[in-house]
Scaffold this active site. Structure first.
Site, mmCIF file in Angstrom:
data_model
loop_
_atom_site.group_PDB
_atom_site.id
_atom_site.type_symbol
_atom_site.label_atom_id
_atom_site.label_comp_id
_atom_site.label_asym_id
_atom_site.label_seq_id
_atom_site.Cartn_x
_atom_site.Cartn_y
_atom_site.Cartn_z
ATOM 1 N N SER A 273 0.850 -1.174 0.000
ATOM 2 C CA SER A 273 0.000 0.000 0.000
ATOM 3 C C SER A 273 0.888 1.227 0.000
ATOM 4 O O SER A 273 1.948 1.238 0.623
ATOM 5 C CB SER A 273 -0.880 -0.021 1.251
ATOM 6 O OG SER A 273 -1.324 1.278 1.563
ATOM 7 N N ARG A 312 -27.112 -9.139 -43.171
ATOM 8 C CA ARG A 312 -26.071 -8.542 -42.315
ATOM 9 C C ARG A 312 -26.584 -7.228 -41.763
ATOM 10 O O ARG A 312 -27.215 -6.471 -42.491
ATOM 11 C CB ARG A 312 -24.734 -8.368 -43.079
ATOM 12 C CG ARG A 312 -24.041 -9.751 -43.201
ATOM 13 C CD ARG A 312 -22.661 -9.683 -43.815
ATOM 14 N NE ARG A 312 -22.741 -9.398 -45.231
ATOM 15 C CZ ARG A 312 -21.988 -8.480 -45.845
ATOM 16 N NH1 ARG A 312 -21.101 -7.770 -45.159
ATOM 17 N NH2 ARG A 312 -22.109 -8.283 -47.161
#
Lengths: 460, 460, 460, 460
Positions: A273, A312
């Site tokens: 950290s 399509r």
């Protein structure tokens, strides 16, 4: 906040280099070239194009194509295949140029390239998945008799063994492995409107040969707008992440300060950290759980894209482009970390034992109620429920409180507080899970698990 | 705005009565009773409980249980199984009461009940799906040589046949049918923490016998927090809706005013408008597309729920309760309407022919470019592209404009404008789709399609 | 497995009776009648319909309409408004019948009814939300100086106070309260294609008056296919659930066996287990977290539905019907349980203190590193990191280990292990949160929180 | 199949260069540096750090930081801030090094950087959005009296004007513009567990000054695990895409072959087909609709991430990293194409007129029924419905068929077939929409719309 899975800053944390390579622009162009070459090859066999065409395409280095220039042209054309075919033609001798891409449509080449990349990508996943399963099998076996608290709704419920818990993870990943073959797409060769009319009577035979040439399944009929397989591939990628997330959810809790029954593998520098020097954050769990939160939305998008219009559609095919590579990247990163966990998890049996004792016997309440069942199920349940309240209030042990109740006279409660039955009950299930892992229909090469923990600077 | 799939006002439109019945509170209680009875039966065989117990449970009419009272108690207990077991015990003679639910946990009974209801629900879906596929097979076959415009990006692309388009729908639904067996769950009998410790050494054998007794698959190890199968069931339900939505997307467009190539079956009173008396709205498409928009989010929720903590989670199991019944209801409604479309769709071949001619030959541009390929692919493409601009500007026919170009001298363009090749090219694919429908691994009983259009007052 | 939020078995757990009533078929019919009456009233003011019409509609009891019959007809018409208008006309005298619904279209009436129901539903949410915020404000204030471990990545990080944690929950719910006004829809009166042409030049004025009559916002232009507001309402419902889920996630962890820093309110019979008599499952958290897992998918569906075609779409409007009532039901259930938690949560300050000590001072590592900052940030960080490893290995206290290191000579480490700075640091933020709760733009009536814990047999 | 929004092959089609730059690694590092510098500046004002620190940070060129090295270290640390701070320190003189990042935590810096990047990104969106709205306002005004068919359920319903349709799009985008300020995050400065304890009593004042220094809103209390604002930002991005998608859905249909009422702007080379030289595919619509299908899942992920545990969660924060940049990229691409459509759309009023006539008067059925309302609403509706059937069957005009019915004797039907009322009815709504666009609370700089259509090789 760049595209996180591509950012130099975050990609090394969240995905693997190998998957990035499998999804790179060069890999994509290579797959498109393979598709065009295969088309040329099978058409040459049928006498439709010159034999030299496939060889000429094979000779083109995908890295030599100008991806940026193709991309600029894609902004106009709407599909990369169009400038790609032009770039390809520019590389061919004049006598071959007009034979390229014969009968095919843009989507055929892109979908087939996606199918090829999916093959390569799932091979990467398979390797990591097998290693993970192998490592989990060892872990389950090693700890098959290590007792620990079983937890439901976040609370101690009854004893299990740590190996049993791992066996559940293992079975989840074995399911994912069994479904890997469903993360696949067929070859696509159907022409502009799906009938492959440009090849006349040759059509179906050429389409079948094209698929075979590429090691892909043939499609019974055009799948330009029949997208079950795409959604299904996406689903199984997300479900693979989900199986990893089951394990990560458990590990993150086991690694939490108060529980401390397992720790992520210690890798110097990992999980620190910026503010808190003592922290050892569960980074692997974090990566997996982040992937799991991100993945399902992509499956929803792929399902939505199934409603593709006519031959399509304007939009829904392009929508898929976002989902599959993201899911593959997420799955690669999650699975890599799952492997890290499986191979390096540090269980703490002493702490498990300590936690088992923490509730003064409440963990054995179910067993105690079973011993008391001669009183009637409801009465036994109620008696133990009442005793549990006293345990919580007084800090005394359940066994002693129950023993003081006159209704328990003559009933031997000792066996209820023995861990042995819980341990024994876990064994056959662990055996089944191990057998499942070993005898999957797509047999896993167990025993080759990575054990070194290397590769964390950047995922291989 | 009541819960739409349960509202008296909207449920008849959006789902089926049969599915509502399969998901009713009574059906759920019946399934829970079946689970408890099966447990009693297999435990009696092992000598663990009296033989009379199963018979006594079998004798209880689920409708006679007070669902509302159980529900009130569920608000306290958090799970309906607890008050259900109490209600069950209250119906049993004192000597049997304490033997009920032995070794099981709440989730075992609910998950097994869900598995049983899923069996019944998918049987309903199968029936409708088979009828739909059978009707589509007839439709595809009937119109296998009916030419129409193939459309990509919403625009005329090249000719196909209407039967080919239907064959694509058919293949999508055949895929869904092939996946119906995946809309299933195993039996659950694992006890509070998954080891079934309450049954001691009997555990695994009892669990297997329990599954067999109920006609369900056994689970290799507890699936209380291994939820792949649940997510997978949800996915295939949504994918089934997606396959219906592909068809509905096409039909809604074909039924639109300017296209008018097909109409939804005429049913007096259907599809009207409160304001516009002439409207014939595509109600079947509307129902399907609404289901399709609603379904994917539920799959995402089921995937999210895979990260279930430890032996049973606080929240994620309950989250699933919302998803599966909703998906089943949506699928039933969508599939019913798909069946209506398949069986009653009114294609208009004359209109299809009319539309083919609407672009003055542009639909044959691809074929024309192919005929011109001796000029070089790029040159041919460019020549036709230029001619197409002239067609759009002048309203003259592509054939005439091309014929005037000196570069086309000596090339016979007539075959490019012949529909026959497009029709022929479609045939083998239609054949493959029909074969697929007939020879599925879970053979469909084709030919039993509903043809009467009845049942629209309320779906059966 | 019935539709869970409507099932007699599960609805009492998962939602509230009041919300069920607000979403009932009768409430919907009442709202539709209100819409038609308001239309009649404003049209009468403009001389377009007889004055008697509105009064006649007002006189109709919504419960007297046959919802089932309307629903049967909806299966044909596709929209309940059509049979509803017919049923309404059947109740009117012949001279009024033809004036009903003048200029309106089906969607106007349904969308306006939804807007009205949303008003009633958010009023219910507001009441529960205010009570929850008020109770959290008390809880935050009461425990503003109760120290406990702050946790990041599941691990102890540094001390905070319990009141601070509650203040974060509170702020989240205050944000949700501030956004309640966005869970609203405007009136809809736009006619079949949005221009309200049926009312000629009266159109805009009538539309504005219609909205005003109903206490709804007017729309600047038809919103039949402009659905931002619907998606936004759904988003804020899901975000409200999310704010509850933040609290529930924390509480479920705090209530877990090893942590035990807080317990859900004790309600006899609540949270028990069919198998484990000692369990006290976090039922409120379970309900909230289940709602949270289910909600986001509905927002995704509402966003998808924004792409509605032209003046009214085939499908996407109907898709919305599923989402809003479900989100309202989930929000009502989650918020009710959040209120239960806020009002009855049992924090255990002694246990919090116990847990603070559990890591032998590691929780103060950040503060210790700060004290050591004269050594250089990196050096201090590294020194503490190293000491932390020794703490974990030896079980000795961080303070002692650091004191032994020669580099710390001359640095007073004692203040680093004092809880006071952590407690003080929390105070101004708690003050801000409390001020926010009290001074929201939509002022909350704090201090009226429910404190009795009643109503759990079935949510009111 | 690379990450589509980053691929050289597809990014130019799907997003904009400007947004890519705003989300680049360099931009991210620059934003992180800005956050650290602002922290130093306000801390120096309070005498907490040397004045020279901020200046020294300002002097660092973000491009000079080694993003790849930071990323490699991120794979260990789990968060880029940790190696970033180390890299930053390495650039500072020894006496400043230990003052950097004082009191802050990793998430503060990343979340603040995200807030800063969001500012820049929404500024880009605002520019494109204003141009789009300005262009739509012109289009709506230009065609305010151009009649065309209003369509519901895909079918002709009643006449509107094209300007009215555009006004609906415009209002949708104006709503999105009004919500742009909600695509924002506050500054984050809360320290490891949210209380900013490292700064002692200075905390709140420093946090406020930090926000002000950066031009960001301050947060009332830590938002490390209070993520409403993040989800809200994501929602409004997706809703912006949704507003574009409404327009694209309409345009794609208007551009379809049979309708042909509008065409996407002609740009040489755009929208072609590899196989079909005559095609002019609606590429802008395709990009927008693809973005719209992909966006909602990310909002669902952000909502899910609201359930973040305690002070910082293992996973859910990282999950957000995927969503916001993707949504910004999708929104940028969709909005750019919406601008292209708004500025270059080619409506065809003659074709609109032609289509109005295509149904032989059915479009006026609603108006005709209104004229017939003296017969009673139901009777009029039914009479017209019957006549509509005849129109469809015979191809004769509705006016003639109605005129032949004796019940219409004495009723002048001619006005029903006049387009004027429909045109007039549209005008006030168009006026309102235009007023809304001009008078938004965040006033749009109308009139600066791009009109040249340039920039399509790669989006600027």
């Amino acid at each position: 906040m760049p595209l996180t899975l591509d950012s130099l800053l975050t990609a090394p944390l969240l995905t693997t280099q190998a998957m990035q390579a499998a999804l790179s622009d060069t890999a994509r162009l290579a797959a498109m070239l393979r598709a065009e070459a295969a088309l040329a090859r099978v058409q040459a066999s049928a006498g439709l194009v010159p034999d030299a065409l496939a060889t000429a395409i094979d000779a083109i280095d995908p890295a030599s194509l100008d991806a940026a220039a193709i991309g600029q042209a894609t902004a106009l054309s709407g599909v990369p295949t169009i400038p790609f075919v032009r770039a390809l033609q520019a590389r061919l001798p004049p006598e071959l140029e007009r034979h390229v891409h014969k009968g095919a449509t843009t989507q055929d080449i892109l979908d087939t390239a996606t199918a090829l990349q999916l093959q390569a990508a799932t091979a990467l996943l398979r390797t990591d998945l097998e290693a993970t399963i192998a490592a989990l099998a060892i872990l389950a076996d090693t700890h098959r008799r290590t007792p620990c608290a079983g937890r439901t709704y976040g609370q101690h419920a009854a004893p299990i063994t740590f190996g049993f818990r791992v066996a559940v993870w293992l079975t989840g990943l074995a399911e994912a492995a069994a479904n890997l073959p469903l993360i696949a797409l067929p070859a696509s060769l159907a022409g502009p409107v799906g009938t492959l009319a440009g090849l006349g009577a040759h059509g179906p035979a050429i389409a079948d040969a094209f698929a075979q040439e590429l090691g892909l399944a043939p499609a019974p009929i055009a799948w330009h707008t029949r997208r079950h397989a795409v959604a299904q591939a996406g689903f199984h990628l997300a479900a693979l992440v989900g199986a990893c997330a089951k394990m990560a959810t458990d590990v993150a809790h086991l690694a939490s300060t108060e529980v401390s029954e397992a720790a992520e593998p210690y890798i110097p520098g990992r999980g620190g950290s910026s503010a808190m020097p003592h922290k050892r954050n569960p980074v692997s769990c974090t990566v997996i759980l982040a992937a799991h939160a991100a993945a399902p939305g992509h499956v929803a998008a792929l399902l939505a894209a199934m409603a593709a219009q006519h031959e399509r559609p304007p939009g829904l095919w392009h929508a898929e482009w976002h989902a599959l590579p993201t899911l593959l990247s997420l799955a690669a990163g999650a699975l890599h970390e799952a492997g890290t966990l499986a191979q390096g998890l540090e269980p703490d049996p002493a702490r498990m034992r300590h936690n088992l004792d923490a509730t003064n016997g409440l963990l054995f309440a179910d067993a105690a109620a079973a011993r008391l069942s001669p009183l009637g199920r409801e009465a036994a349940h109620s008696l133990v429920e009442h005793a549990a309240t006293q345990v919580r209030g007084t800090g005394r042990h359940l066994r002693h409180i129950l023993a003081e109740d006159p209704r328990t006279a003559g009933i031997d409660l000792a066996p209820a507080f023995d861990l042995t039955p819980a341990i024994e009950a876990a064994q056959p299930w662990i055996d089944r899970a191990l057998a499942l892992a070993k005898n999957s229909p797509h047999p896993l090469r167990l025993g080759e698990g990575r054990r070194d923990g290397r590769g964390h600077e950047h995922k291989p």
